[in-house]
Scaffold this active site. Structure first.
Site, PDB file in Angstrom:
ATOM      1  N   SER A  11       0.839  -1.192   0.000  1.00 10.32           N
ATOM      2  CA  SER A  11       0.000   0.000   0.000  1.00 10.32           C
ATOM      3  C   SER A  11       0.878   1.247   0.000  1.00 10.32           C
ATOM      4  CB  SER A  11      -0.898   0.009   1.239  1.00 10.32           C
ATOM      5  OG  SER A  11      -1.558   1.257   1.313  1.00 10.32           O
ATOM      6  N   HIS A  36      -1.512  -1.095  -4.195  1.00 13.28           N
ATOM      7  CA  HIS A  36      -2.748  -0.576  -3.602  1.00 13.28           C
ATOM      8  C   HIS A  36      -2.592   0.924  -3.343  1.00 13.28           C
ATOM      9  CE1 HIS A  36      -6.456  -1.135  -1.163  1.00 13.28           C
ATOM     10  NE2 HIS A  36      -5.912  -0.292  -0.294  1.00 13.28           N
ATOM     11  N   ASP A  38      -4.482   4.266  -1.685  1.00 12.53           N
ATOM     12  CA  ASP A  38      -5.534   4.715  -0.779  1.00 12.53           C
ATOM     13  C   ASP A  38      -5.870   6.180  -0.999  1.00 12.53           C
ATOM     14  OD1 ASP A  38      -6.060   2.391   0.918  1.00 12.53           O
ATOM     15  OD2 ASP A  38      -3.974   2.607   1.541  1.00 12.53           O
ATOM     16  N   MET A  40      -8.079   9.286   0.080  1.00 14.96           N
ATOM     17  CA  MET A  40      -8.868   9.740   1.241  1.00 14.96           C
ATOM     18  C   MET A  40      -9.220  11.216   1.091  1.00 14.96           C
ATOM     19  SD  MET A  40      -6.605   8.048   4.260  1.00 14.96           S
ATOM     20  CE  MET A  40      -6.159   6.311   4.258  1.00 14.96           C
ATOM     21  N   HIS A  69      -8.313   2.252  -3.989  1.00 14.57           N
ATOM     22  CA  HIS A  69      -9.287   2.151  -2.891  1.00 14.57           C
ATOM     23  C   HIS A  69      -9.789   3.558  -2.578  1.00 14.57           C
ATOM     24  CE1 HIS A  69      -9.820   1.101   1.699  1.00 14.57           C
ATOM     25  NE2 HIS A  69     -10.965   1.390   1.113  1.00 14.57           N
ATOM     26  N   MET A  71     -11.698   6.037  -0.541  1.00 16.50           N
ATOM     27  CA  MET A  71     -12.337   6.313   0.754  1.00 16.50           C
ATOM     28  C   MET A  71     -12.840   7.746   0.700  1.00 16.50           C
ATOM     29  SD  MET A  71      -9.498   4.417   3.094  1.00 16.50           S
ATOM     30  CE  MET A  71      -8.339   4.407   1.731  1.00 16.50           C
ATOM     31  N   MET A 142     -12.581  -4.583   5.144  1.00 13.46           N
ATOM     32  CA  MET A 142     -11.619  -3.790   5.921  1.00 13.46           C
ATOM     33  C   MET A 142     -11.352  -4.473   7.267  1.00 13.46           C
ATOM     34  SD  MET A 142     -10.599  -1.268   4.109  1.00 13.46           S
ATOM     35  CE  MET A 142      -9.558  -0.575   5.394  1.00 13.46           C
ATOM     36  N   GLY A 147      -8.591   4.976   7.285  1.00 15.24           N
ATOM     37  CA  GLY A 147      -8.137   6.344   7.511  1.00 15.24           C
ATOM     38  C   GLY A 147      -6.641   6.428   7.753  1.00 15.24           C
ATOM     39  N   PHE A 148      -6.112   5.419   8.425  1.00 18.01           N
ATOM     40  CA  PHE A 148      -4.698   5.487   8.802  1.00 18.01           C
ATOM     41  C   PHE A 148      -4.020   4.125   8.682  1.00 18.01           C
ATOM     42  CE2 PHE A 148      -6.928   8.851  10.931  1.00 18.01           C
ATOM     43  CZ  PHE A 148      -6.115   9.956  10.709  1.00 18.01           C
ATOM     44  N   GLY A 150      -0.944   1.486   9.985  1.00 16.26           N
ATOM     45  CA  GLY A 150      -0.337   1.161  11.272  1.00 16.26           C
ATOM     46  C   GLY A 150      -1.302   0.813  12.394  1.00 16.26           C
ATOM     47  N   ASP A 181      -7.471  -5.523   4.292  1.00 12.99           N
ATOM     48  CA  ASP A 181      -6.711  -4.276   4.287  1.00 12.99           C
ATOM     49  C   ASP A 181      -6.684  -3.710   5.706  1.00 12.99           C
ATOM     50  OD1 ASP A 181      -5.570  -1.822   3.705  1.00 12.99           O
ATOM     51  OD2 ASP A 181      -7.225  -1.111   2.450  1.00 12.99           O
ATOM     52  N   GLY A 182      -5.467  -3.647   6.270  1.00 11.74           N
ATOM     53  CA  GLY A 182      -5.291  -3.047   7.589  1.00 11.74           C
ATOM     54  C   GLY A 182      -4.748  -4.028   8.606  1.00 11.74           C
ATOM     55  N   GLY A 183      -3.552  -3.708   9.126  1.00 14.75           N
ATOM     56  CA  GLY A 183      -2.951  -4.543  10.167  1.00 14.75           C
ATOM     57  C   GLY A 183      -2.513  -5.910   9.675  1.00 14.75           C
TER      58      GLY A 183
HETATM   59  C1  DX5 Z   1      -6.272   2.099   5.816  1.00 18.45           C
HETATM   60  C2  DX5 Z   1      -5.847   1.902   4.376  1.00 18.45           C
HETATM   61  C3  DX5 Z   1      -4.829   0.842   4.236  1.00 18.45           C
HETATM   62  C4  DX5 Z   1      -3.490   1.136   4.857  1.00 18.45           C
HETATM   63  C5  DX5 Z   1      -3.046  -0.122   5.544  1.00 18.45           C
HETATM   64  O1  DX5 Z   1      -7.194   3.125   5.874  1.00 18.45           O
HETATM   65  O2  DX5 Z   1      -6.985   1.544   3.607  1.00 18.45           O
HETATM   66  O3  DX5 Z   1      -4.660   0.448   2.869  1.00 18.45           O
HETATM   67  O4  DX5 Z   1      -2.506   1.523   3.936  1.00 18.45           O
HETATM   68  O5  DX5 Z   1      -1.919   0.145   6.324  1.00 18.45           O
HETATM   69  P1  DX5 Z   1      -1.269  -0.926   7.313  1.00 18.45           P
HETATM   70  O6  DX5 Z   1      -0.891  -2.125   6.474  1.00 18.45           O
HETATM   71  O7  DX5 Z   1      -0.107  -0.206   7.872  1.00 18.45           O
HETATM   72  O8  DX5 Z   1      -2.309  -1.282   8.334  1.00 18.45           O
HETATM   73 ZN    ZN Z   2      -6.726   0.599   1.471  1.00 16.57          ZN
END
Ligand code: DX5
Ligand code: ZN
Length: 224
Positions: A11, A36, A38, A40, A69, A71, A142, A147-148, A150, A181-183
């Site tokens: 990402s 990927h 993102d 926003m 993606h 958002m 998700m 949004g973020f 990490g 997507d995420g963590g």
């Molecule tokens: C979150 C994004 C993700 C983000 C994942 O809002 O949609 O794509 O980049 O980041 P990590 O892999 O650090 O959780």
């Molecule tokens: Zn994403």
């Protein structure tokens, strides 16, 4: 690519924005096939990242398939700009507002010859995707509140839904990819794999380490 083959998607959100071209090359050299991106808007989510100009700039520097993606609110209003920018897949949120509708937006993505994705926030049930399920190539479940980067993987809230989406697909002879997507790390990717995911979006765990090639290799091995 079929909807069973596991794939690791770096990402761009976790890349060094001061060296985007070099970071895109680093991902490609590390073996990434899909990237990927993102987008926003500071409204649908509480953060602002980048828009179609960034997608077009990245397109110019790579042959990778671009998984965009969105958002954002009113994705239909901005859609043509992302199509023109060179997106390969465009995913839209079922929870967002549209001038037209989720259905019309997915249909427009398809008629432009692109892959169409639908995204569910952690709190949104699989039920919300069902009216659109015959229109999509990809369902993104998700695994954090968007949004973020990490954030921590929300296993209990999202894995039953992922398995439900997988079982529904198999029961109805459908073919959509299941993306998470995420963590996503080597510790959590196998959990998502077990529940049906084949596309693994990795921000921190891919761009974070100095040796991205090794990181991508380890992530791929964890879901093989
Ligand atoms: C979150 C994004 C993700 C983000 C994942 O809002 O949609 O794509 O980049 O980041 P990590 O892999 O650090 O959780
Ligand atoms: Zn994403």
């Amino acid at each position: 690519m079929d909807h069973q083959t596991p794939l690791i998607l770096p990402s761009l959100l976790a890349a060094d924005f001061g060296n985007v071209a070099a970071e895109v090359k680093r991902a490609e050299d590390a073996g990434a096939k899909w990237l990927h991106l993102d987008v926003m808007d500071g409204n649908f989510v509480d953060n602002i990242s980048f828009g179609p100009a960034m997608v077009a700039a990245v397109r110019h520097h790579t042959g990778m398939f671009l998984d965009v993606h969105l958002m954002i609110q009113r994705a239909d209003h901005y859609l043509e700009r992302f199509i023109k920018a060179g997106a390969g897949n465009i995913s839209i949120h079922v929870e967002a507002n549209y001038d037209s509708s989720v259905e019309a937006t997915l249909k427009r993505i398809k008629s432009a010859g692109l892959s169409a994705g639908l995204v569910l926030n952690p709190a949104t049930p699989f039920e919300a995707a069902k009216p659109f399920i015959h229109l999509i190539d990809l369902l993104l479940v998700m695994t954090v509140v968007p949004g973020f980067g990490g954030q921590a993987f929300m296993e209990a809230e999202t894995m039953p839904k992922l398995a439900e989406a997988r079982d529904y697909r198999e029961a109805h002879g459908l073919k959509y990819h299941l993306e998470v997507d995420g963590g996503i790390y080597v510790t959590t990717a196998p959990i998502a794999r077990k529940h049906g995911a084949n596309l693994f979006v990795c921000g921190t765990s891919s761009f974070g380490p100095k040796d991205m090639k090794q990181a991508m290799h380890d992530l791929a091995a964890s879901v093989a």
